[in-house]
Design a protein around this motif. Sequence first.
Motif, PDB file in Angstrom:
ATOM      1  N   ASN A   3       1.038  -1.352   0.213  1.00 10.97           N
ATOM      2  CA  ASN A   3       0.054  -0.047   0.005  1.00 10.97           C
ATOM      3  C   ASN A   3       0.998   0.960   0.127  1.00 10.97           C
ATOM      4  O   ASN A   3       2.452   1.089   0.603  1.00 10.97           O
ATOM      5  N   THR A   4       0.317   2.479  -0.214  1.00 15.72           N
ATOM      6  CA  THR A   4       0.748   3.350  -0.879  1.00 15.72           C
ATOM      7  C   THR A   4       0.596   4.236   0.483  1.00 15.72           C
ATOM      8  O   THR A   4      -0.294   4.808   0.997  1.00 15.72           O
ATOM      9  N   LEU A   5       1.838   5.023   0.770  1.00 18.02           N
ATOM     10  CA  LEU A   5       1.497   6.400   1.736  1.00 18.02           C
ATOM     11  C   LEU A   5       1.969   7.709   0.653  1.00 18.02           C
ATOM     12  O   LEU A   5       2.541   7.640   0.685  1.00 18.02           O
ATOM     13  N   SER A   6       1.131   8.441   0.435  1.00 15.99           N
ATOM     14  CA  SER A   6      -0.044   9.503  -0.091  1.00 15.99           C
ATOM     15  C   SER A   6       0.700  11.200   0.888  1.00 15.99           C
ATOM     16  O   SER A   6       0.756  10.913   2.186  1.00 15.99           O
ATOM     17  N   VAL A   7       2.133  12.045   0.643  1.00 15.48           N
ATOM     18  CA  VAL A   7       2.129  12.601   1.687  1.00 15.48           C
ATOM     19  C   VAL A   7       1.707  14.555   0.298  1.00 15.48           C
ATOM     20  O   VAL A   7       1.913  14.426  -0.661  1.00 15.48           O
ATOM     21  N   VAL A   8       0.057  14.609   0.935  1.00 18.16           N
ATOM     22  CA  VAL A   8       0.290  15.693   0.499  1.00 18.16           C
ATOM     23  C   VAL A   8       0.294  17.525   1.092  1.00 18.16           C
ATOM     24  O   VAL A   8      -0.211  17.821   2.046  1.00 18.16           O
ATOM     25  N   GLY A   9       0.665  17.738   0.713  1.00 15.17           N
ATOM     26  CA  GLY A   9       0.710  19.426   0.811  1.00 15.17           C
ATOM     27  C   GLY A   9      -0.561  20.404   0.299  1.00 15.17           C
ATOM     28  O   GLY A   9      -0.543  20.278  -0.061  1.00 15.17           O
ATOM     29  N   ILE A  10      -1.116  20.529   1.446  1.00 12.32           N
ATOM     30  CA  ILE A  10      -2.027  21.520   1.782  1.00 12.32           C
ATOM     31  C   ILE A  10      -2.199  23.028   1.465  1.00 12.32           C
ATOM     32  O   ILE A  10      -3.104  24.042   1.898  1.00 12.32           O
ATOM     33  N   GLY A  11      -0.784  23.480   1.481  1.00 15.38           N
ATOM     34  CA  GLY A  11      -1.227  24.489   1.075  1.00 15.38           C
ATOM     35  C   GLY A  11      -1.088  25.733   2.346  1.00 15.38           C
ATOM     36  O   GLY A  11      -0.709  25.404   3.766  1.00 15.38           O
ATOM     37  N   PRO A  12      -1.695  26.947   2.529  1.00 14.17           N
ATOM     38  CA  PRO A  12      -1.883  27.842   3.538  1.00 14.17           C
ATOM     39  C   PRO A  12      -2.769  26.797   4.495  1.00 14.17           C
ATOM     40  O   PRO A  12      -3.455  27.825   5.516  1.00 14.17           O
ATOM     41  N   GLY A  13      -4.109  26.063   3.647  1.00 13.15           N
ATOM     42  CA  GLY A  13      -4.891  25.648   4.125  1.00 13.15           C
ATOM     43  C   GLY A  13      -6.107  25.699   3.808  1.00 13.15           C
ATOM     44  O   GLY A  13      -6.857  24.893   3.558  1.00 13.15           O
ATOM     45  N   ASN A  14      -6.319  27.188   2.957  1.00  7.62           N
ATOM     46  CA  ASN A  14      -7.586  26.805   2.113  1.00  7.62           C
ATOM     47  C   ASN A  14      -7.819  26.157   0.853  1.00  7.62           C
ATOM     48  O   ASN A  14      -6.884  26.026   0.660  1.00  7.62           O
ATOM     49  N   PRO A  15      -8.513  25.115   0.420  1.00  6.25           N
ATOM     50  CA  PRO A  15      -9.005  24.027  -0.410  1.00  6.25           C
ATOM     51  C   PRO A  15      -8.998  25.377  -1.650  1.00  6.25           C
ATOM     52  O   PRO A  15      -8.242  24.132  -2.431  1.00  6.25           O
ATOM     53  N   GLY A  34      -3.560  14.191   9.467  1.00  5.85           N
ATOM     54  CA  GLY A  34      -3.096  15.992   9.406  1.00  5.85           C
ATOM     55  C   GLY A  34      -3.193  16.523  10.855  1.00  5.85           C
ATOM     56  O   GLY A  34      -3.435  15.585  12.264  1.00  5.85           O
ATOM     57  N   SER A  35      -3.204  17.177  10.704  1.00 10.07           N
ATOM     58  CA  SER A  35      -3.769  18.162  11.961  1.00 10.07           C
ATOM     59  C   SER A  35      -4.945  18.670  11.917  1.00 10.07           C
ATOM     60  O   SER A  35      -5.466  18.404  11.550  1.00 10.07           O
ATOM     61  N   GLU A  36      -5.920  19.007  14.049  1.00  8.30           N
ATOM     62  CA  GLU A  36      -6.683  18.982  13.871  1.00  8.30           C
ATOM     63  C   GLU A  36      -8.072  20.290  12.860  1.00  8.30           C
ATOM     64  O   GLU A  36      -8.920  19.486  12.427  1.00  8.30           O
ATOM     65  N   ARG A  37      -6.643  20.951  12.998  1.00 11.92           N
ATOM     66  CA  ARG A  37      -7.238  22.000  11.643  1.00 11.92           C
ATOM     67  C   ARG A  37      -7.747  20.868  10.162  1.00 11.92           C
ATOM     68  O   ARG A  37      -8.936  21.525  10.037  1.00 11.92           O
ATOM     69  N   SER A  38      -6.474  20.795  10.307  1.00 12.83           N
ATOM     70  CA  SER A  38      -6.360  20.566   8.457  1.00 12.83           C
ATOM     71  C   SER A  38      -7.645  19.295   8.412  1.00 12.83           C
ATOM     72  O   SER A  38      -9.061  19.117   7.418  1.00 12.83           O
TER      73      SER A  38
END
Length: 208
Positions: A3-15, A34-38
């Motif tokens: 299985n794959t581990l994907s690491v996704v950058g979510i930028g400043p946070g806004n979708p 992810g963080s609680e906020r994300s």
Amino acid sequence: MANTLSVVGIGPGNPDYVVPRGLKLIEEAKVLVGSERSLLDFAHEGQLTHSVTGKLTELALWIEEQLKSHDVVVMVSGDTGYYSLLPYLKKKFPDTPIDVVPGISSMTFAFARIGEVWQDADLLSFHGRVPEEESLRYEAGRKLGFLTDKEHNPAAIAQILMEHGWPADTKSVALERLSYEDERIEHGTLTDITRLSGFEHSVFIVLG
């Protein structure tokens, strides 16, 4: 097949600022980290989630268990290649396929917000670390970008820079909550910034 581990950058946070492929991986994930906020911003019903806290060993064990049966998507703030969890995850899972989807770093987003290029800036971090003394030296026309934390917020960094010879009237900008409705941007001299409260986890730009 592993299985794959994907690491996704979510930028400043806004979708709105996440690349489409990253959003697709997040939306389709059966296991999301992810963080609680994300997680509040991106997770949906039916997904198995785990928040990122200071207990990274515990997190790694949980991810390892999930990878036995599912792909795992890990959201990281900013860009995957700029002070993210990626090096830690690569070290903990050397034999796991890792798919990396970059995002917009908070640093590049901050420079864009004030209409400045960052190609000629020295990018440093006071977030959980202290830059080397030499990297803080004053030089006319020098441009700096800092990541900050609770101990070393823009007010503290401005004071440190003046102690390293930076003129008190050097232009600077503190930015936090970038891309959100309650985004804060404060312009001022280094002296002004020493009186600025808050901005614990933010970006501080100095325009020498």
